[in-house]
Design a protein around this motif. Sequence first.
Motif, PDB file in Angstrom:
ATOM      1  N   ALA A 117       0.840  -1.207   0.000  1.00 14.25           N
ATOM      2  CA  ALA A 117       0.000   0.000   0.000  1.00 14.25           C
ATOM      3  C   ALA A 117       0.871   1.253   0.000  1.00 14.25           C
ATOM      4  N   LEU A 118       1.973   1.241   0.756  1.00 13.83           N
ATOM      5  CA  LEU A 118       2.875   2.387   0.784  1.00 13.83           C
ATOM      6  C   LEU A 118       3.546   2.577  -0.573  1.00 13.83           C
TER       7      LEU A 118
ATOM      8  N   LEU B 118       0.234   4.318   7.551  1.00 14.22           N
ATOM      9  CA  LEU B 118      -1.198   4.210   7.834  1.00 14.22           C
ATOM     10  C   LEU B 118      -2.032   5.000   6.828  1.00 14.22           C
ATOM     11  N   THR B 119      -1.514   6.119   6.377  1.00 12.48           N
ATOM     12  CA  THR B 119      -2.195   6.869   5.326  1.00 12.48           C
ATOM     13  C   THR B 119      -2.205   6.055   4.037  1.00 12.48           C
ATOM     14  N   GLY B 120      -1.116   5.359   3.769  1.00 10.36           N
ATOM     15  CA  GLY B 120      -1.065   4.478   2.596  1.00 10.36           C
ATOM     16  C   GLY B 120      -2.128   3.394   2.650  1.00 10.36           C
ATOM     17  N   ALA B 121      -2.350   2.850   3.839  1.00 10.15           N
ATOM     18  CA  ALA B 121      -3.408   1.845   3.999  1.00 10.15           C
ATOM     19  C   ALA B 121      -4.768   2.458   3.674  1.00 10.15           C
ATOM     20  N   MET B 122      -5.005   3.681   4.156  1.00 10.37           N
ATOM     21  CA  MET B 122      -6.286   4.336   3.874  1.00 10.37           C
ATOM     22  C   MET B 122      -6.442   4.634   2.389  1.00 10.37           C
TER      23      MET B 122
ATOM     24  N   ILE C 175      -9.652  13.277   5.819  1.00 10.38           N
ATOM     25  CA  ILE C 175      -8.592  13.279   6.829  1.00 10.38           C
ATOM     26  C   ILE C 175      -8.303  11.838   7.234  1.00 10.38           C
ATOM     27  N   ALA C 176      -7.032  11.453   7.129  1.00 12.45           N
ATOM     28  CA  ALA C 176      -6.625  10.109   7.548  1.00 12.45           C
ATOM     29  C   ALA C 176      -6.389  10.081   9.056  1.00 12.45           C
ATOM     30  N   GLY C 177      -5.525  10.959   9.520  1.00  9.95           N
ATOM     31  CA  GLY C 177      -5.198  10.996  10.938  1.00  9.95           C
ATOM     32  C   GLY C 177      -4.054  11.952  11.180  1.00  9.95           C
TER      33      GLY C 177
ATOM     34  N   SER D 206     -13.644   0.049   9.774  1.00  9.31           N
ATOM     35  CA  SER D 206     -14.481  -1.126   9.481  1.00  9.31           C
ATOM     36  C   SER D 206     -13.653  -2.236   8.848  1.00  9.31           C
ATOM     37  N   PHE D 207     -12.759  -1.862   7.923  1.00 11.13           N
ATOM     38  CA  PHE D 207     -11.871  -2.832   7.286  1.00 11.13           C
ATOM     39  C   PHE D 207     -10.999  -3.504   8.342  1.00 11.13           C
ATOM     40  N   GLY D 208     -10.445  -2.698   9.246  1.00 12.65           N
ATOM     41  CA  GLY D 208      -9.608  -3.240  10.317  1.00 12.65           C
ATOM     42  C   GLY D 208     -10.376  -4.175  11.233  1.00 12.65           C
TER      43      GLY D 208
END
Length: 158
Positions: A13-14, A123-127, A61-63, A94-96
């Motif tokens: 994902a990254l 984590l942004t890459g995952a989103m 917004i991711a985080g 939800s995915f997590g």
Amino acid sequence: MYPGSYAAWREEALEQLNAKNDRLQKDFGLGSWARYDYDLTTGRLLFSGEGVVKVIAEIQIAGSTSAKARNWLWAWANSNLPGDLLSDAKLVRSFGESNKIDELAQSYVIDTDNDLEALGWDLTGAMVRICNALGAYRSPRGEGGGLYLSIKSIDWAS
């Protein structure tokens, strides 16, 4: 979408995020504009040159990361953020939960590798992967962390 090893999936994902961000840099000059501003009331990220807005991106917004707390806080867990910019972060949660991936489903993720920026991008890459965003942008914060935004659409200002 998530076949087995979460660590490998997150690394992929990254890589995808980096390729997407390279494309945004090439096509829209992201990272090279003299100024950027984000507006959380309109959900826009604006890039300007010579006092004129040149590029407009719609964001989610991711985080955020906090140097003081040495952690990541998912946007869906931050009550200070506007709800209409959190739908993608809620999809990640939800995915997590569905895939039993704690760092996507819990509010905070601790920076165990002492590389807060890498954690934020991971984590942004995952989103970005889960929500099929076009890329992401990091806005530095005064205390040493960052606000991570996913880019949902982007275009030249008219």
